[in-house]
Design an enzyme around this catalytic site. Structure first.
Site, PDB file in Angstrom:
ATOM      1  N   SER A 180     -32.212 -17.518  28.440  1.00 16.07           N
ATOM      2  CA  SER A 180     -30.673 -18.771  28.207  1.00 16.07           C
ATOM      3  C   SER A 180     -31.412 -19.202  26.770  1.00 16.07           C
ATOM      4  O   SER A 180     -31.590 -18.580  25.836  1.00 16.07           O
ATOM      5  CB  SER A 180     -31.393 -19.705  29.393  1.00 16.07           C
ATOM      6  OG  SER A 180     -29.980 -20.599  29.347  1.00 16.07           O
TER       7      SER A 180
ATOM      8  N   ASP B 170     -29.710 -14.817  13.522  1.00 16.30           N
ATOM      9  CA  ASP B 170     -28.212 -15.409  13.254  1.00 16.30           C
ATOM     10  C   ASP B 170     -28.362 -15.740  11.447  1.00 16.30           C
ATOM     11  O   ASP B 170     -28.004 -15.387  10.970  1.00 16.30           O
ATOM     12  CB  ASP B 170     -27.337 -15.765  13.989  1.00 16.30           C
ATOM     13  CG  ASP B 170     -26.332 -15.542  15.033  1.00 16.30           C
ATOM     14  OD1 ASP B 170     -26.631 -14.422  15.004  1.00 16.30           O
ATOM     15  OD2 ASP B 170     -25.938 -16.194  15.864  1.00 16.30           O
TER      16      ASP B 170
ATOM     17  N   LYS C  50     -28.455 -14.303  29.739  1.00 16.78           N
ATOM     18  CA  LYS C  50     -26.990 -15.246  29.977  1.00 16.78           C
ATOM     19  C   LYS C  50     -26.484 -17.201  28.614  1.00 16.78           C
ATOM     20  O   LYS C  50     -27.370 -17.108  28.387  1.00 16.78           O
ATOM     21  CB  LYS C  50     -29.016 -15.964  30.854  1.00 16.78           C
ATOM     22  CG  LYS C  50     -28.104 -17.618  31.883  1.00 16.78           C
ATOM     23  CD  LYS C  50     -28.753 -17.776  32.240  1.00 16.78           C
ATOM     24  CE  LYS C  50     -28.230 -19.096  32.953  1.00 16.78           C
ATOM     25  NZ  LYS C  50     -28.323 -20.370  31.958  1.00 16.78           N
TER      26      LYS C  50
END
Length: 554
Positions: free
Chosen positions: A294, A305, A319
């Site tokens: 999460s 990223d 998740k």
């Protein structure tokens, strides 16, 4: 059940029934609202008839709760009903705040005890220790109670008194504690792992997680840190905004960290960094594993990223579902999945599709062939649908069967407890070592203890025997199997020598916990952590670090 509670339940059912009647009156039969109303009417009628005619007395509150939970279980594991009596526990889980004494309690070998007093809170400050056996709380005998019942007795409003009676060794001791508001830190440990590298262990994303990380980061920079390792292994996640603000410590203001997209427009949102970063250039490694979930995955994934950090460890949990808490009647709540989150490259890392389940009700994993390709800021290829994959993978550690047996049978735990009764102090966690002399004492202490086990090789031979018998080959190879069993038969005495270093490390961690608590355990394990050593190695090799974050790998 108390009559007032029964009345509340029936009032709730009647309210549902009233709504159903109204909807039945005005909705056409092919409308989804008609279906909802019809089934609510059936459900209310069923509970009413059960209460009237069932042969034994029923508890409508429990029965309805079971029905609700069974219904929600058809959706996903994260959608759950929170009745009024569990609201405080839910608030504690999400905020990290509660009124109590500040101690983790549990049951070891059938004994209720203190497993970890949190440093700086009433339990630790009063002198309660790890392994203190709980006898009474405010005069209530708790020897036979379960830990949740004991926890409720220990909790209470701040500034109220509670008496705790424990057994320590042969002594019975009484402690009078003053409860206080307990705010559990999200960063139980931070420190320098070498002259230039700072380490931050982040265990939760409750309220103030970003503040806790920010304070730790500044402390480390003040101590001379020129590189940082952020460890989110085993971190189950928590508050989304805290994850965004932690990413913001390392990337500039105004950058997208995560989007949430759901069925309704009002759950769609874009979360961007709001402040100037604390340090947008310091070399950074984030450590993840299969239990990082999460919010942990948002932090790791967003930094990956933006090519802001090298990720070390193992693939994360996967998740990518967002939960919202919605109030219901009578102070109950429902925490339900309302959206999926998407990190800056555009990928969603949700690994299990709960909309398609097998006959056992288990969701399906996203097939590799269906995973989509995305690009990081520098053009590196990343994929959706299976958690966050590290840039540098490190295999998980496996432990010898003898070590596993000594730990699970609480023998290492019990030896550490006896050790702490005889020694008032030990050196700093990173300086303390289990000497050969101390290890010898442990081996001698084990002489009359039961800790037998089956090695992996022995288990394989046992399985082979079963298959041979099943397929009628046993008589042909029984002599070879018997000889093989003799040759691989384990010797506990030999295993205590072969796996001495591994067992020593387990002893060290357990002994350190008695004196330095949770933070001490983390500090003690740093020098023997292969994943941490890999993280330090990548930070030491500047060229390797830069190349890892580049799209050009040749």
């Amino acid at each position: 059940m108390h009559k007032l509670v029964q009345n509340k339940v029936f009032l709730g059912i009647l309210a549902l029934l009233g709504t159903a009647v109204i909807l039945l009156s005005f909705q056409p039969k092919n409308d989804k609202l008609f279906s909802i109303a019809k089934n609510l009417d059936i459900f209310a009628s069923l509970v009413r008839e059960l209460d009237s005619y069932y042969v034994d007395e029923i508890d409508p509150d429990d029965l309805v709760t079971v029905g609700i939970n069974a219904m929600l279980a058809e959706l996903d594991p994260y959608t759950e009903y929170i009745p009024e009596e569990e609201s405080d526990d839910f608030r504690m889980m999400t905020t990290g705040e509660y009124g109590g004494v500040g101690a983790l309690i549990g049951n070891r070998t059938g004994i209720n005890m203190i497993l970890m007093p949190y440093k700086g809170f009433p339990a630790q400050e009063s002198g309660l220790r790890v392994a203190d056996e709980l006898l009474k709380v405010d005069g209530v005998d708790v020897v036979e109670k379960n830990t949740s019942e004991i926890s409720e007795l220990l909790k209470g409003p701040a500034n109220t008194e509670v008496e705790v009676i424990v057994k320590r060794g042969e002594e019975t001791l009484s402690f009078n504690l003053t409860r206080k508001k307990i705010v559990i830190s999200n960063v139980p440990y931070h420190g320098m792992v070498d002259e230039e590298t700072g380490y931050i262990k982040l265990t939760d994303f409750t309220t103030n997680a970003s503040k806790d990380v920010g304070i730790a980061l500044q402390d480390l920079k003040n101590a001379g840190a020129k590189k940082i390792i952020l460890d989110v292994r085993d971190n189950p996640g928590g508050i989304l905004n805290e994850a965004v603000d932690i990413v913001n410590l390392f990337i500039p203001k105004g950058r997208e960290v995560v989007k949430t997209i759901g069925k309704l427009e009002n759950v769609n949102a874009e979360y961007k960094t709001r402040f100037s970063p604390m340090d947008k250039d310091i070399p950074l490694v984030v450590m993840i594993n299969e239990r990082s979930a999460s919010a942990s995955e948002i932090v790791a994934g967003a930094l990956q990223d933006y090519d802001r950090a090298v990720l070390v460890g193992r693939k994360s949990f996967g998740k990518g579902l967002v939960q919202s808490t919605i109030p219901l009647s009578y102070n109950s709540q429902v925490k339900l999945t309302t959206a999926k989150y998407y990190i800056p490259s555009g990928r969603c890392i949700q690994a299990i599709d709960y909309s398609t389940k097998d006959e056992d009700g288990i969701g399906s994993y996203v097939a590799d062939s269906l995973r989509k390709e995305f690009k990081t800021k520098n053009g590196r290829t990343v994929f959706d649908g299976a958690g966050i994959e590290p840039d540098i993978e490190v295999d998980s550690r496996s432990f010898a069967p003898i070590t596993y047996s000594l730990v699970t049978r609480s023998l290492i735990f019990n030896f550490a407890s006896e050790f702490s009764l005889k020694h008032d102090s030990i050196p700093d966690p990173r300086k303390f070592e289990v000497s050969d002399e101390l290890y010898g004492q442990f081996v001698e202490w084990l002489q009359d203890k039961e800790y037998d086990y089956t090695t992996r090789v022995e288990k394989t031979i046992e399985d082979l025997e079963k298959y041979a018998e099943r397929e009628k080959y046993f008589e042909d190879i029984k002599d070879e199997l018997a000889s093989l069993k003799i040759s691989v038969s384990h010797s506990k005495e030999q295993d205590l020598i072969t796996f001495k270093d591994e067992i020593k490390n387990a002893l060290k961690d357990e002994i350190v916990s008695r004196y330095y608590y949770q933070g001490g355990i983390i500090a003690a394990s740093l020098d023997d952590d292969p994943e941490l050593l890999q993280a330090m190695e990548i930070l030491e090799d500047t060229n390797h670090y830069d190349l890892t974050l580049s799209s050009k790998k040749d």
